[in-house]
Design a protein around this motif. Structure first.
Motif, PDB file in Angstrom:
ATOM      1  N   LEU A 403     -13.350  -1.530  -8.396  1.00 19.88           N
ATOM      2  CA  LEU A 403     -13.041  -0.549  -9.446  1.00 19.88           C
ATOM      3  C   LEU A 403     -11.539  -0.362  -9.555  1.00 19.88           C
ATOM      4  O   LEU A 403     -10.851  -0.180  -8.544  1.00 19.88           O
ATOM      5  CB  LEU A 403     -13.693   0.793  -9.121  1.00 19.88           C
ATOM      6  N   PHE A 404     -11.038  -0.393 -10.788  1.00 19.37           N
ATOM      7  CA  PHE A 404      -9.643  -0.094 -11.068  1.00 19.37           C
ATOM      8  C   PHE A 404      -9.601   1.100 -12.009  1.00 19.37           C
ATOM      9  O   PHE A 404     -10.021   1.018 -13.158  1.00 19.37           O
ATOM     10  CB  PHE A 404      -8.934  -1.311 -11.678  1.00 19.37           C
ATOM     11  N   ASP A 405      -9.115   2.191 -11.479  1.00 24.93           N
ATOM     12  CA  ASP A 405      -9.152   3.482 -12.173  1.00 24.93           C
ATOM     13  C   ASP A 405      -7.819   3.715 -12.898  1.00 24.93           C
ATOM     14  O   ASP A 405      -6.843   4.169 -12.311  1.00 24.93           O
ATOM     15  CB  ASP A 405      -9.412   4.583 -11.146  1.00 24.93           C
ATOM     16  N   GLY A 406      -7.797   3.416 -14.194  1.00 24.91           N
ATOM     17  CA  GLY A 406      -6.566   3.536 -14.964  1.00 24.91           C
ATOM     18  C   GLY A 406      -6.199   4.950 -15.354  1.00 24.91           C
ATOM     19  O   GLY A 406      -5.158   5.163 -15.994  1.00 24.91           O
ATOM     20  N   ARG A 407      -7.020   5.921 -14.992  1.00 21.88           N
ATOM     21  CA  ARG A 407      -6.716   7.319 -15.293  1.00 21.88           C
ATOM     22  C   ARG A 407      -6.801   8.221 -14.065  1.00 21.88           C
ATOM     23  O   ARG A 407      -6.691   9.445 -14.187  1.00 21.88           O
ATOM     24  CB  ARG A 407      -7.664   7.848 -16.388  1.00 21.88           C
ATOM     25  N   ASN A 408      -7.027   7.624 -12.910  1.00 25.46           N
ATOM     26  CA  ASN A 408      -7.184   8.403 -11.672  1.00 25.46           C
ATOM     27  C   ASN A 408      -8.195   9.535 -11.859  1.00 25.46           C
ATOM     28  O   ASN A 408      -7.988  10.666 -11.421  1.00 25.46           O
ATOM     29  CB  ASN A 408      -5.835   8.962 -11.202  1.00 25.46           C
ATOM     30  N   ALA A 409      -9.300   9.177 -12.524  1.00 30.03           N
ATOM     31  CA  ALA A 409     -10.318  10.175 -12.856  1.00 30.03           C
ATOM     32  C   ALA A 409     -11.616   9.963 -12.084  1.00 30.03           C
ATOM     33  O   ALA A 409     -12.443  10.875 -12.017  1.00 30.03           O
ATOM     34  CB  ALA A 409     -10.608  10.148 -14.360  1.00 30.03           C
ATOM     35  N   TRP A 410     -11.819   8.778 -11.530  1.00 27.09           N
ATOM     36  CA  TRP A 410     -13.009   8.544 -10.735  1.00 27.09           C
ATOM     37  C   TRP A 410     -12.846   9.180  -9.339  1.00 27.09           C
ATOM     38  O   TRP A 410     -11.708   9.320  -8.860  1.00 27.09           O
ATOM     39  CB  TRP A 410     -13.259   7.044 -10.588  1.00 27.09           C
ATOM     40  N   PRO A 411     -13.935   9.553  -8.680  1.00 23.70           N
ATOM     41  CA  PRO A 411     -13.848  10.226  -7.363  1.00 23.70           C
ATOM     42  C   PRO A 411     -13.499   9.234  -6.260  1.00 23.70           C
ATOM     43  O   PRO A 411     -14.384   8.640  -5.623  1.00 23.70           O
ATOM     44  CB  PRO A 411     -15.251  10.819  -7.187  1.00 23.70           C
ATOM     45  N   ALA A 412     -12.219   9.050  -6.015  1.00 22.52           N
ATOM     46  CA  ALA A 412     -11.738   7.986  -5.129  1.00 22.52           C
ATOM     47  C   ALA A 412     -12.361   8.048  -3.725  1.00 22.52           C
ATOM     48  O   ALA A 412     -12.856   7.033  -3.208  1.00 22.52           O
ATOM     49  CB  ALA A 412     -10.215   8.056  -5.031  1.00 22.52           C
ATOM     50  N   LYS A 413     -12.336   9.221  -3.102  1.00 20.07           N
ATOM     51  CA  LYS A 413     -12.842   9.341  -1.726  1.00 20.07           C
ATOM     52  C   LYS A 413     -14.325   8.999  -1.668  1.00 20.07           C
ATOM     53  O   LYS A 413     -14.770   8.248  -0.787  1.00 20.07           O
ATOM     54  CB  LYS A 413     -12.596  10.770  -1.227  1.00 20.07           C
TER      55      LYS A 413
END
Length: 428
Positions: A403-413
Motif C-alpha cells: 500500500l502506498f498512501d498518498g494522503r496519509n489517510a489510511w491507518p498506518a499502524k
C-alpha cells in the motif's frame, strides 16, 4: 434585494443558491441554454454536497430562477460577475469571458438604465476592477466592486452561507452600502478596502495556502530520507498558534481550479512588474514534481512496473467534488500507463470524466474491487469510500499486500500490524 448572477459555473451557481437561501430574489444567467434548462429542472451542473437539494428547494420557493437573456435582469440592483478566468497559454488569466459579461452589462444598462452595483466575484488580476469601472463610467449610478470568493470545493455551499470573511473593494459609498445590505445578517468579519487590494487578497490567500502544502510536501521528502514522520512533525508544528494545523498535510500535491491557475497568474503579474516571487516559483516546482517523487517511491519498492497491476483509489483532486482539473491522479495514471502497468481505478464521482481521458484504465464499481489482483494500491484522493475498508478483504484480494498512501489517510499502524507493506508520504 433583486440580484442577478452572470455565469453558472462552480462559483456562480453556489453564489446564486446561497443568496436565494438568504432571502434575496436571484436570477442566474448563462449563455449555454442546455445548462440553464438543467438548472431550471433543479439539476446542478457540478457535484457539491447539499447544493442540488438547496437548488431544487429555492426553485420551488420561487426565489431563484435562470435565464439565457441578460435583459431579464433589468430590475437587478446588484449584478454579480462569476464567469471563468482560466489560465491562458502564457499563464496569465484569460479575461475574455469577463469582457463578454461587461459588454452584456453595458447593453443591459443602455436598454434598462438604473442605478446598480456590478460585483466582480471572478478571480481577476489586480487592476481589473478599476479598468471595468473605467469602461462603465458613462453609465450614471453604476458602481463597480470587487467581492472575491473564498469557497472550498466540497464545502462550497457551507462556505457561501457561513464565510470566513467578506472582502469588499470599492471606491463608492453607495456600492459599499448595497453590499452591506446584501450581506446583512451574515456573521463574518468584514474587510472594506480598494478594488485592487481585494483582488490581491484573493490571489495572496491561494498562493499562501499552496505554499504551505508544497512546504510540507518538500519536508515529507526529507522525512522519507531521514526516517522521521511528517504526520508527527505536522502535529507538533500545528500546535504553535502562529502556524496552526490547517494545510499542513503532506500528500501527492494540490490541484483543482484555483491554486494552479492563481499561483501562475500571480507570478505572471509579478514578472510583468519586475518583481521576482522566488518562493512561489519553488512552490509550483515542488507541486509539479510531487506525483513523480511519490511514484519513485513505488518503483523503488516494486522495481519494474511493466505488467504489474496497480490500483489507484480516488481520481478527483479532492474528496466531495467531481473536479478533475489539475488533479494529481491524472499525472499518476499517465505515468503508470507510460510504464506499461495495468491500472485499475475507482472514484465515487469522477470516473466518467477521467474515463474520457484514460479509456484503457479498468474502472471498478466499488473501491474494494479495485484491489483485485493488485501488486500495489495507491491512495490518491481520500474519499471515505477509499479509506474505510475491510482490510482483511483487501489483503485477500491483492496479489501482494503493498500500500502506498498518498494522503496519509489510511491507518498506518493497523495496516502494518495486519501484515501490509505500508508506505505513506514522509511517514517513518
Amino acid at each position: 434585494m433583486k440580484v442577478a448572477v452572470i455565469g453558472t459555473g462552480y462559483v456562480g451557481v453556489t453564489t446564486a443558491v446561497s443568496l436565494a437561501m438568504n432571502g434575496h430574489e436571484v436570477l442566474g444567467i448563462d449563455l449555454v441554454k442546455a445548462k440553464v434548462d438543467q438548472l431550471r429542472m433543479g439539476k446542478s451542473p457540478i457535484y457539491e454536497p447539499g447544493l442540488e437539494a438547496a437548488l431544487a428547494a429555492m426553485l420551488a420557493q420561487g426565489t431563484l430562477n435562470f435565464t439565457t437573456d441578460i435583459a431579464d435582469a433589468q430590475d437587478a440592483e446588484i449584478l454579480f460577475v462569476c464567469v471563468g478566468t482560466p489560465e491562458s497559454a502564457d499563464g496569465t488569466a484569460d479575461l475574455s469571458y469577463l469582457q463578454g459579461a461587461v459588454a452584456d452589462i453595458a447593453k443591459l444598462q443602455q436598454a434598462s438604465p438604473r442605478s446598480r452595483v456590478i460585483v466582480i466575484k471572478s478571480t481577476v488580476p489586480v487592476g481589473t476592477g478599476d479598468r471595468i469601472a473605467e469602461q462603465l463610467r458613462d453609465f450614471k449610478g453604476v458602481h463597480v466592486a470587487s467581492n472575491p470568493e473564498f469557497l472550498r470545493e466540497g464545502s462550497a455551499l457551507q462556505d457561501a452561507l457561513q464565510p470566513s470573511r467578506i472582502v469588499v473593494g470599492t471606491d463608492h459609498p453607495d456600492a459599499a452600502a448595497a453590499l452591506e445590505q446584501l450581506y446583512e445578517g451574515v456573521a463574518a468579519p468584514r474587510v472594506a478596502t480598494t478594488r485592487a487590494n481585494a483582488e490581491l487578497i484573493k490571489y495572496a490567500s491561494n498562493a499562501f495556502l499552496a505554499t504551505r502544502i508544497s512546504f510540507m510536501n518538500e519536508l515529507a521528502r526529507l522525512c522519507a530520507a531521514l526516517g522521521t514522520d511528517i504526520v508527527t512533525v505536522a502535529q507538533g508544528m500545528g500546535l504553535d498558534s502562529r502556524i496552526g494545523p490547517e494545510f499542513l498535510r503532506a500528500g501527492v500535491g494540490y490541484g483543482g481550479s484555483c491554486f494552479p491557475k492563481d499561483t501562475i497568474a500571480l507570478l505572471q503579474l509579478a514578472r510583468h512588474h519586475g518583481i521576482p516571487l522566488t518562493i512561489l516559483e519553488q512552490v509550483r516546482e515542488v507541486n509539479a514534481t510531487q506525483p513523480a517523487w511519490f511514484l519513485g517511491q513505488l518503483q523503488k519498492r516494486l522495481g519494474e512496473l511493466r505488467g504489474k497491476t496497480i490500483a489507484v483509489l480516488g481520481l478527483a483532486f479532492k474528496p466531495d467534488t467531481d473536479d478533475i482539473r489539475e488533479a494529481p491522479a491524472l499525472k499518476v495514471l499517465d505515468a503508470l500507463q507510460r510504464a506499461e502497468a495495468h491500472v485499475t481505478a475507482y472514484d465515487p464521482i469522477a470516473m466518467p470524466a477521467v474515463r474520457a481521458l484514460f479509456p484503457r484504465v479498468h474502472y471498478t464499481a466499488t473501491a474494494a474491487e479495485a484491489f483485485q489482483g493488485a501488486h500495489a494500491a495507491l491512495l490518491i484522493t481520500e474519499w471515505k469510500e477509499c479509506v474505510r475498508l475491510d482490510w482483511q478483504e483487501v489483503k485477500a484480494a491483492m496479489a501482494a499486500p503493498v500500500l502506498f498512501d498518498g494522503r496519509n489517510a489510511w491507518p498506518a499502524k493497523e495496516l502494518k500490524e495486519a501484515g501490509f507493506d505500508y508506505t505513506g508520504v514522509g511517514r517513518s
